[in-house]
Design an enzyme around this catalytic site. Structure first.
Site, mmCIF file in Angstrom:
data_model
loop_
_atom_site.group_PDB
_atom_site.id
_atom_site.type_symbol
_atom_site.label_atom_id
_atom_site.label_comp_id
_atom_site.label_asym_id
_atom_site.label_seq_id
_atom_site.Cartn_x
_atom_site.Cartn_y
_atom_site.Cartn_z
ATOM 1 N N GLU A 32 -58.298 -66.529 43.355
ATOM 2 C CA GLU A 32 -57.129 -65.716 43.722
ATOM 3 C C GLU A 32 -56.970 -65.746 45.247
ATOM 4 O O GLU A 32 -57.900 -65.430 45.983
ATOM 5 C CB GLU A 32 -57.308 -64.279 43.208
ATOM 6 C CG GLU A 32 -56.337 -63.262 43.760
ATOM 7 C CD GLU A 32 -54.861 -63.618 43.568
ATOM 8 O OE1 GLU A 32 -54.449 -63.879 42.433
ATOM 9 O OE2 GLU A 32 -54.133 -63.658 44.592
ATOM 10 N N ALA A 33 -55.762 -66.118 45.698
ATOM 11 C CA ALA A 33 -55.523 -66.259 47.139
ATOM 12 C C ALA A 33 -55.416 -64.907 47.843
ATOM 13 O O ALA A 33 -55.786 -64.778 49.005
ATOM 14 C CB ALA A 33 -54.251 -67.065 47.373
ATOM 15 N N GLU A 198 -22.912 -58.558 42.034
ATOM 16 C CA GLU A 198 -23.375 -59.402 40.919
ATOM 17 C C GLU A 198 -22.331 -60.481 40.635
ATOM 18 O O GLU A 198 -21.158 -60.172 40.487
ATOM 19 C CB GLU A 198 -23.612 -58.529 39.676
ATOM 20 C CG GLU A 198 -23.770 -59.281 38.371
ATOM 21 C CD GLU A 198 -24.924 -60.281 38.355
ATOM 22 O OE1 GLU A 198 -26.050 -59.909 38.717
ATOM 23 O OE2 GLU A 198 -24.675 -61.455 37.975
ATOM 24 N N GLY A 265 -33.324 -63.493 41.304
ATOM 25 C CA GLY A 265 -34.221 -64.202 40.396
ATOM 26 C C GLY A 265 -35.498 -64.637 41.104
ATOM 27 O O GLY A 265 -35.621 -64.504 42.324
ATOM 28 N N ARG A 266 -36.452 -65.114 40.312
ATOM 29 C CA ARG A 266 -37.722 -65.585 40.855
ATOM 30 C C ARG A 266 -37.956 -67.024 40.365
ATOM 31 O O ARG A 266 -37.473 -67.406 39.303
ATOM 32 C CB ARG A 266 -38.876 -64.674 40.422
ATOM 33 C CG ARG A 266 -38.743 -63.254 40.973
ATOM 34 C CD ARG A 266 -39.893 -62.374 40.508
ATOM 35 N NE ARG A 266 -41.168 -62.817 41.033
ATOM 36 C CZ ARG A 266 -41.692 -62.412 42.183
ATOM 37 N NH1 ARG A 266 -41.064 -61.548 42.938
ATOM 38 N NH2 ARG A 266 -42.865 -62.874 42.573
ATOM 39 N N HIS A 437 -40.399 -34.154 14.854
ATOM 40 C CA HIS A 437 -39.314 -33.383 15.466
ATOM 41 C C HIS A 437 -39.917 -32.313 16.374
ATOM 42 O O HIS A 437 -40.881 -31.670 15.982
ATOM 43 C CB HIS A 437 -38.473 -32.712 14.378
ATOM 44 C CG HIS A 437 -37.384 -31.854 14.929
ATOM 45 N ND1 HIS A 437 -36.227 -32.393 15.457
ATOM 46 C CD2 HIS A 437 -37.285 -30.500 15.078
ATOM 47 C CE1 HIS A 437 -35.450 -31.407 15.887
ATOM 48 N NE2 HIS A 437 -36.082 -30.247 15.658
#
Ligand code: NAI
Length: 463
Positions: A32-33, A198, A265-266, A437
């Site tokens: 893991e960096a 968007e 986005g990725r 309920h």
């Protein structure tokens, strides 16, 4: 002899794969960096939800008159919000480190690179490890748009948006996807002026369209401004911050704001892994895998965001388990059609299975049942009865194809729906399951009844 598994990347894909590999008796190495826990734990799911929790409480108390709360002099102690977020993250990272240690996983702080079936590790303990199987779990990074002004100070990504020095006065968010909408909800609740830009006609593209429209409507009521069908042209410096020039089809609009958050986005993080030299195929920036998450080189797997199939932490974990089980000779069981997706607005959004749009485009014969949460006592108490539960089921046999919830506790409620789809339950089985309920979960049973117009706490449709 023990098999040796080397995993590159310690996010929810990689660290879960490591624990599973160790459980199955493999000699397991994890590279893991940065920090174990990856994007999700360090700069994604967990810190966002920590801040969102405070935002939701603040907004509820600030507008608490209806709840019978009077708060005078209420304010946000931003450094304390940041401190708590950091404390939650640090505690969870320590927890993951502890789990890896307890399972006997060797953790390397550095970068891994393929060299044939070996992994070259740079960093604190440089090594070259021959492996029986390699799992690539390197995650993703934000897509960087190229537009004039992209490098101006104040143009930020989601990582920077989690550590701002103070609550921004104003924020333009480019991208009305999951990240954009969660940050819009968060900073609007803290009082910022928020505009979401968007490019598509509706926000939250993968979400059931009826639910996405409801979410946009509720956020708009809270004061979030939406420009849909809109594209960012450029960002300029302006008095008091930045000016985002947005093309909405008419004359370009200029919106000034302190920050512009780009969340469009990725993309898989695959540079520097030695994929080409190893002969591993990459398609449209994603590592190509088969249904066992094996790349084009046998024994090398790619799981989670780096294969680009579905960018969700829990999907990465499930893929990681499936990949190591396959690598170690077990029959893994990955159910890619039953992956819940959650969005942490207030109230929350969650869905599993097919959206109505997907059912229609697949040419399926289906029915829908919708139960508005105005008919559910607990939802009325908790968030004014906003939202609904929507069920999509097969027209002939009543099998549940999709469940979509906008309402309080949606992200926890979706578990029941996921199990129902996984067990191939019908709407009748869901409706006759007795729900306690008063709970919001009653609305799931009611939506199942609504498929046959038989909901109890909602008037029948007019004929
Ligand atoms: P996304 O793919 O969800 O949304 C990106 C949005 O940006 C889309 O609506 C797209 O139409 C829009 N867009 C793209 N280019 C644009 C442009 N030039 N101008 C205006 N709009 C534009 O990506 P997002 O929100 O960045 O999230 C990345 C990934 O992280 C997703 O896969 C998401 O599922 C995951 N994630 C999941 C969370 C959760 O499960 N609660 C929370 C945050 C992220």
């Amino acid at each position: 002899m023990k098999k040796r598994i080397v995993i590159i990347g310690g996010g929810p894909g990689g660290y879960v794969a490591a624990i599973r590999a160790a459980q199955l008796g493999a000699e397991t190495h994890l590279v893991e960096a940065e920090h174990v826990g990856g994007t999700c734990l360090n700069i994604g799911c967990i810190p966002t939800k920590a801040i969102l929790h405070t935002a939701e409480l603040y907004h509820a108390v600030l507008n608490g008159a209806l709840l019978g709360l009077k708060a005078e002099g209420l304010s946000v102690d931003w450094p304390a919000v940041m401190e708590r977020k950091n404390t939650v993250v640090a505690r969870l990272v320590r927890g993951v480190e502890g789990l890896l240690k307890a399972n006997g996983v060797s953790v390397y702080r550095g970068r891994g690179r393929l060299n044939g079936r070996a992994v070259e590790i740079s960093g604190d303990k440089p090594a070259v490890l021959e492996a029986d199987a390699v799992i690539l779990a390197t995650g993703s990074e934000p897509v960087r748009l190229r537009f004039p002004g992209a490098d101006l100070p104040g143009v930020i990504d989601s990582t920077a948006a989690l550590s701002l020095p103070s609550i921004p006065g104003s924020l333009v968010i480019v991208g009305g996807g999951v990240i954009g909408v969660e940050f819009a909800a968060m900073y609007r609740a803290f009082g910022a002026a928020v505009t979401v830009v968007e490019m598509l006609p509706e926000i939250l593209p993968p979400v059931d369209g009826e639910i996405a429209a409801l979410v946009r409507g509720e956020l708009a009521k809270l004061g979030v401004r939406f420009l849909t069908g809109a594209r960012l042209q450029e960002i300029r410096s302006a008095a008091g911050g930045l000016a985002a020039v947005v093309n909405t089809g008419d004359a370009p609009q200029e919106i000034t704001a302190q920050y512009v958050l780009v969340a469009v986005g990725r993309a898989p993080r695959i540079d520097g892994l030695g994929l080409e030299a190893a002969g591993i195929a990459v398609e449209r920036g994603r590592i190509k895998v088969d249904d066992r998450f094996q790349t084009t080189i046998p024994g090398v797997y790619a799981i989670g965001d780096c294969n680009g199939q579905i960018m969700l932490a829990h999907a990465a974990s499930a893929q990681g388990i499936a990949a190591v089980e396959h690598a170690l000779g077990h029959s893994g069981n990955y159910l890619g059609h039953v992956i819940p997706a959650c969005i942490y607005t207030s109230p929350e959004v969650a869905g599993v299975g097919l959206t109505e749009e997907a059912a229609r485009s697949q040419g399926l014969e289906y029915k829908t049942g919708v139960f508005p949460l105005a008919g559910n006592g607990k939802a009325l108490i908790e968030s004014g009865g906003i939202g609904q539960v929507k069920i999509i089921s097969g027209a002939r046999h009543g099998e549940i194809l999709g469940v979509h919830i906008f309402g309080p506790r949606a992200t926890d409620l979706i578990g029941e729906a996921a199990l129902a789809i996984r067990l191939e339950a019908t709407v009748d089985e869901l409706a006759t399951t007795i729900h306690a309920h008063p709970t919001v979960s009653e609305a799931i049973g009611e939506a199942a009844l609504a498929v046959t117009d038989a909901a109890i706490h909602w008037p029948p449709p007019r004929r």
